[in-house]
Scaffold this active site. Structure first.
Site, PDB file in Angstrom:
ATOM      1  N   LYS A 266      39.812  28.799  42.195  1.00  0.00           N
ATOM      2  CA  LYS A 266      39.365  29.251  40.793  1.00  0.00           C
ATOM      3  C   LYS A 266      40.624  29.996  40.188  1.00  0.00           C
ATOM      4  O   LYS A 266      40.982  30.917  40.829  1.00  0.00           O
ATOM      5  CB  LYS A 266      38.082  29.950  40.993  1.00  0.00           C
ATOM      6  CG  LYS A 266      37.868  30.717  39.552  1.00  0.00           C
ATOM      7  CD  LYS A 266      36.523  31.628  39.485  1.00  0.00           C
ATOM      8  CE  LYS A 266      36.433  32.602  38.438  1.00  0.00           C
ATOM      9  NZ  LYS A 266      35.178  33.413  38.463  1.00  0.00           N
ATOM     10  N   ASP A 271      39.431  37.876  33.535  1.00  0.00           N
ATOM     11  CA  ASP A 271      37.755  37.505  33.308  1.00  0.00           C
ATOM     12  C   ASP A 271      37.229  38.609  32.446  1.00  0.00           C
ATOM     13  O   ASP A 271      36.707  39.585  33.044  1.00  0.00           O
ATOM     14  CB  ASP A 271      36.942  37.107  34.437  1.00  0.00           C
ATOM     15  CG  ASP A 271      35.651  36.739  34.015  1.00  0.00           C
ATOM     16  OD1 ASP A 271      35.397  36.566  33.050  1.00  0.00           O
ATOM     17  OD2 ASP A 271      34.888  36.741  35.136  1.00  0.00           O
ATOM     18  N   LYS A 278      32.078  41.740  29.747  1.00  0.00           N
ATOM     19  CA  LYS A 278      31.728  42.574  30.837  1.00  0.00           C
ATOM     20  C   LYS A 278      31.699  44.000  30.212  1.00  0.00           C
ATOM     21  O   LYS A 278      32.443  44.433  29.705  1.00  0.00           O
ATOM     22  CB  LYS A 278      32.742  42.331  31.876  1.00  0.00           C
ATOM     23  CG  LYS A 278      32.556  41.134  32.673  1.00  0.00           C
ATOM     24  CD  LYS A 278      33.482  40.926  33.780  1.00  0.00           C
ATOM     25  CE  LYS A 278      33.679  39.649  34.644  1.00  0.00           C
ATOM     26  NZ  LYS A 278      32.351  39.562  35.225  1.00  0.00           N
ATOM     27  N   ASP A 289      40.720  37.558  39.287  1.00  0.00           N
ATOM     28  CA  ASP A 289      39.831  36.340  39.271  1.00  0.00           C
ATOM     29  C   ASP A 289      40.436  35.199  39.473  1.00  0.00           C
ATOM     30  O   ASP A 289      39.829  34.088  39.449  1.00  0.00           O
ATOM     31  CB  ASP A 289      38.923  36.378  37.971  1.00  0.00           C
ATOM     32  CG  ASP A 289      37.504  35.745  38.024  1.00  0.00           C
ATOM     33  OD1 ASP A 289      36.932  35.809  39.108  1.00  0.00           O
ATOM     34  OD2 ASP A 289      37.131  35.649  37.100  1.00  0.00           O
ATOM     35  N   ASP A 348      29.962  34.408  30.756  1.00  0.00           N
ATOM     36  CA  ASP A 348      30.559  35.091  31.808  1.00  0.00           C
ATOM     37  C   ASP A 348      30.561  34.432  33.261  1.00  0.00           C
ATOM     38  O   ASP A 348      31.030  34.778  34.380  1.00  0.00           O
ATOM     39  CB  ASP A 348      30.089  36.529  32.257  1.00  0.00           C
ATOM     40  CG  ASP A 348      30.719  37.510  33.083  1.00  0.00           C
ATOM     41  OD1 ASP A 348      31.983  37.052  33.324  1.00  0.00           O
ATOM     42  OD2 ASP A 348      30.360  38.476  33.354  1.00  0.00           O
ATOM     43  N   GLU A 350      31.877  31.378  34.065  1.00  0.00           N
ATOM     44  CA  GLU A 350      33.056  30.845  33.610  1.00  0.00           C
ATOM     45  C   GLU A 350      33.528  29.902  34.781  1.00  0.00           C
ATOM     46  O   GLU A 350      33.990  28.695  34.794  1.00  0.00           O
ATOM     47  CB  GLU A 350      33.649  31.534  32.876  1.00  0.00           C
ATOM     48  CG  GLU A 350      35.088  32.184  33.662  1.00  0.00           C
ATOM     49  CD  GLU A 350      34.587  33.325  34.443  1.00  0.00           C
ATOM     50  OE1 GLU A 350      33.518  33.619  34.146  1.00  0.00           O
ATOM     51  OE2 GLU A 350      35.282  33.720  35.468  1.00  0.00           O
ATOM     52  N   ARG A 352      32.357  28.591  37.474  1.00  0.00           N
ATOM     53  CA  ARG A 352      31.783  27.201  37.528  1.00  0.00           C
ATOM     54  C   ARG A 352      32.091  26.274  36.518  1.00  0.00           C
ATOM     55  O   ARG A 352      32.197  24.949  37.005  1.00  0.00           O
ATOM     56  CB  ARG A 352      30.166  27.467  37.940  1.00  0.00           C
ATOM     57  CG  ARG A 352      29.432  27.792  36.743  1.00  0.00           C
ATOM     58  CD  ARG A 352      28.057  28.607  37.039  1.00  0.00           C
ATOM     59  NE  ARG A 352      28.274  29.722  37.461  1.00  0.00           N
ATOM     60  CZ  ARG A 352      27.340  30.706  37.916  1.00  0.00           C
ATOM     61  NH1 ARG A 352      26.059  30.286  37.898  1.00  0.00           N
ATOM     62  NH2 ARG A 352      27.378  31.796  38.151  1.00  0.00           N
TER      63      ARG A 352
HETATM   64  N1  BES Z   1      34.414  36.704  38.191  1.00  0.00           N
HETATM   65  C1  BES Z   1      33.113  37.062  38.220  1.00  0.00           C
HETATM   66  C2  BES Z   1      32.654  37.122  39.553  1.00  0.00           C
HETATM   67  C3  BES Z   1      32.874  38.456  40.040  1.00  0.00           C
HETATM   68  C4  BES Z   1      32.377  39.765  39.702  1.00  0.00           C
HETATM   69  C5  BES Z   1      33.816  38.711  41.179  1.00  0.00           C
HETATM   70  C6  BES Z   1      32.704  41.033  40.144  1.00  0.00           C
HETATM   71  C7  BES Z   1      34.153  39.971  41.718  1.00  0.00           C
HETATM   72  C8  BES Z   1      33.645  41.082  41.250  1.00  0.00           C
HETATM   73  C9  BES Z   1      32.302  35.669  37.616  1.00  0.00           C
HETATM   74  O1  BES Z   1      33.102  35.050  36.821  1.00  0.00           O
HETATM   75  C10 BES Z   1      31.099  36.284  36.937  1.00  0.00           C
HETATM   76  O2  BES Z   1      31.336  37.103  36.039  1.00  0.00           O
HETATM   77  N2  BES Z   1      29.915  35.896  37.539  1.00  0.00           N
HETATM   78  C11 BES Z   1      28.600  36.516  36.921  1.00  0.00           C
HETATM   79  C12 BES Z   1      27.855  35.410  36.885  1.00  0.00           C
HETATM   80  C13 BES Z   1      26.563  35.825  36.144  1.00  0.00           C
HETATM   81  C14 BES Z   1      26.968  35.736  34.850  1.00  0.00           C
HETATM   82  C15 BES Z   1      25.392  34.601  36.558  1.00  0.00           C
HETATM   83  C16 BES Z   1      28.145  37.550  37.929  1.00  0.00           C
HETATM   84  O3  BES Z   1      28.485  37.414  39.132  1.00  0.00           O
HETATM   85  O4  BES Z   1      27.864  38.524  37.278  1.00  0.00           O
HETATM   86 ZN    ZN Z   2      34.934  35.206  36.876  1.00  0.00          ZN
HETATM   87 MN    MN Z   3      32.850  35.860  34.796  1.00  0.00          MN
END
Ligand code: BES
Ligand code: ZN
Ligand code: MN
Length: 495
Positions: A266, A271, A278, A289, A348, A350, A352
């Protein structure tokens, strides 16, 4: 740092510092015993005063011990002799590295690798020590206007063995060094900020890697991705002024007809969450990220240095995730390269979206196995904390391989279930699949989403959200899971 392996007796070594182990209760290791004898019992006398703690990783630097050539002797506690574990060994090596870095020793004769770690041979102990010692010298001062310039530390370490050594120890040394180099690259890419480490920067780094090693690289731009139908990936890139890139790396160390292992990383270089923005606190850390992508590049660097006899493909979908006038909105429906339509309920989620198109692209290689690496879900940090990466797979044999590689490399992962029942948590009224699941099991539903795109091959997913970097005063990329991946590939290559 330079490394050699030398057979010899520690008390006679001409070196800035001899490093020797001591077990709990003042029990001397073989090297420490030799030193003690040469100094007519000086070490035992000093230890009897109790200045060295029993805990693995405690240290005591001695100067001018009579009867010993080296001006310094660094005693390192290994804990109880009967309880020496991988972790304690690594802790002891890391502590020695810190003490050496703070000394004026210049070079060191390192005897800790003689310690008997249950289940681990001398080659493993030397590879681990070389990796940890080299890794301890990592600094990220590229963007500091004044670099630290210290005369302290060691530039050369000789691993001291009792008997004459063979080729396998040299190979172990090379592996430790190669992994440390891979770690350094992955860390630097992770630590560089989003305004420097863009998708274009990752592509340039990949090109540089290809120039220096036996690696081929191809970069796809937005047009090429459009032609391939990568609608999911491109839906993430819509809000950004930074051009997206799809990076393809090929390392051909195996036979031409051998099916490759494909690594997918990834590469979200920042992000923000997109329109599903966020919260502001700690958002700077979303520069990390792209650590999955960084781990793929670091792993390629290491395996190319090691000249592993194996074919490996690296795929890096890379873009920023930004809000903007043309950004994807919650509820938008996009068509992935696989033809499946996706309802983007949360912009968010993104990672996947960019991974699914890369996973479809991977089909063309008829891979032996595919492993994707991604800072995918905050939920993974809730489940496993910052010590362990999450592992999910559609094949238990592949999962077992990766778990064992992580154990051996000291870069551990833990498997979560990917049972079919969880697929019911992904339902959309308007498209084939939503990009988020119903409440709970966030790491699993993210993997379930990816599983819809990986039916053609055996596949595993590493969620490194908790392990790719550290927050707080020690903020910085860890380079993980480069050690796990290199170990996994080395085992596949039969090395
Ligand atoms: N890059 C983030 C995941 C992440 C968050 C990694 C904090 C490390 C620390 C990912 O893109 C994300 O935002 N995931 C969301 C998914 C949700 C919207 C279903 C998450 O984990 O909150
Ligand atoms: Zn992310
Ligand atoms: Mn995200």
């Amino acid at each position: 740092m330079e490394f050699t392996i030398k057979a010899g007796s520690p008390e006679k070594l001409k070196s800035g510092c001899v490093v020797a182990g001591v077990f709990a209760g003042g029990e001397l290791s073989a090297a420490a015993k030799t030193l003690d004898k040469a100094s007519s019992g000086a070490l035992a006398t000093i230890l009897a005063r109790g200045d060295l703690d029993d805990k693995a990783g405690a240290t005591l630097m001695l100067h001018g011990v009579p009867g010993i050539e080296a001006p310094r002797v660094l005693l390192v506690s290994l804990g109880a002799a009967s309880e020496l574990t991988d972790k304690r060994y690594r802790d002891a090596v890391a502590a020695a590295a810190r003490q050496l870095a703070a000394s004026m020793a210049g070079d060191a004769a390192f005897c800790l690798a003689e310690a008997d770690v249950p289940g681990r041979d001398l080659a493993w102990r030397i590879a681990q020590a070389a990796q940890i010692l080299q890794d301890s010298t990592y600094r990220c001062d590229e963007l500091k206007s004044r670099k630290e310039d210290s005369k302290k530390g060691v530039v050369h370490v000789a691993f001291i063995t009792r008997a004459k050594h063979g080729d396998e120890l040299q190979a172990a040394l090379r592996r430790g060094e190669a992994i440390a180099e891979g770690l350094a690259l992955a860390k630097t890419l992770g630590n560089l900020p989003g305004n420097v480490c863009t998708p274009g920067y990752l592509a340039t780094t990949a090109k540089k890697l290809a120039k220096e090693h036996k690696i081929k690289v191809e970069i796809l731009d937005r047009d090429a991705m459009e032609k391939l139908g990568m609608g999911a990936l491109l839906s993430v890139a819509r809000g950004s002024h930074e051009a997206p890139r799809f990076i393809i790396l090929q390392y051909k160390g195996g036979k031409a007809k051998d099916k490759p292992v494909v690594l997918v990383g990834k590469g979200i270089t920042f992000d923000t969450g997109g329109i599903s923005l966020k919260p502001g606190e700690g958002m700077d850390e979303m520069k990390y990220d792209m650590c999955g992508a960084a781990s793929v590049l670091g792993t390629f660097k290491a395996i190319a240095r090691m000249e592993l006899p194996l074919n490996v493909i690296g795929l890096i979908p890379s873009t920023e995730n930004m809000p903007g006038g043309s950004a994807t909105k919650p509820g938008d429906i996009v068509t992935s390269m696989s033809g499946q339509t996706i309802e983007v309920l949360n912009t968010d989620a993104e990672g996947r979206l960019i991974l699914c198109d890369a996973l479809t692209y991977a089909e063309r290689y008829e891979p032996a196995a595919v492993v994707d690496i991604a800072t995918l879900t905050g939920a993974c940090i809730i489940a496993l904390g910052n010590l362990t990466s999450g592992l999910l797979a559609n094949d238990d044999a592949l999962a077992a391989e990766l778990l064992a590689a992580g154990q051996s490399a000291g870069d551990k992962a833990w498997q979560l279930p990917l049972w079919d029942e969880y697929q019911d948590m992904l339902k959309s009224n308007f498209a084939d699949i939503p990009n988020i699941g119903s409440k709970g099991a966030g790491t699993i539903t993210a993997a379930c989403f990816l599983a819809r795109f990986t039916k053609a091959y055996t596949w595993a997913h590493l969620d490194i959200a908790g392990t790719a970097w550290k927050s707080g005063a020690d903020k910085g990329a860890t380079g993980r899971p480069v050690p796990l991946l290199v170990e996994f590939l080395a085992r596949r290559a039969g090395a």
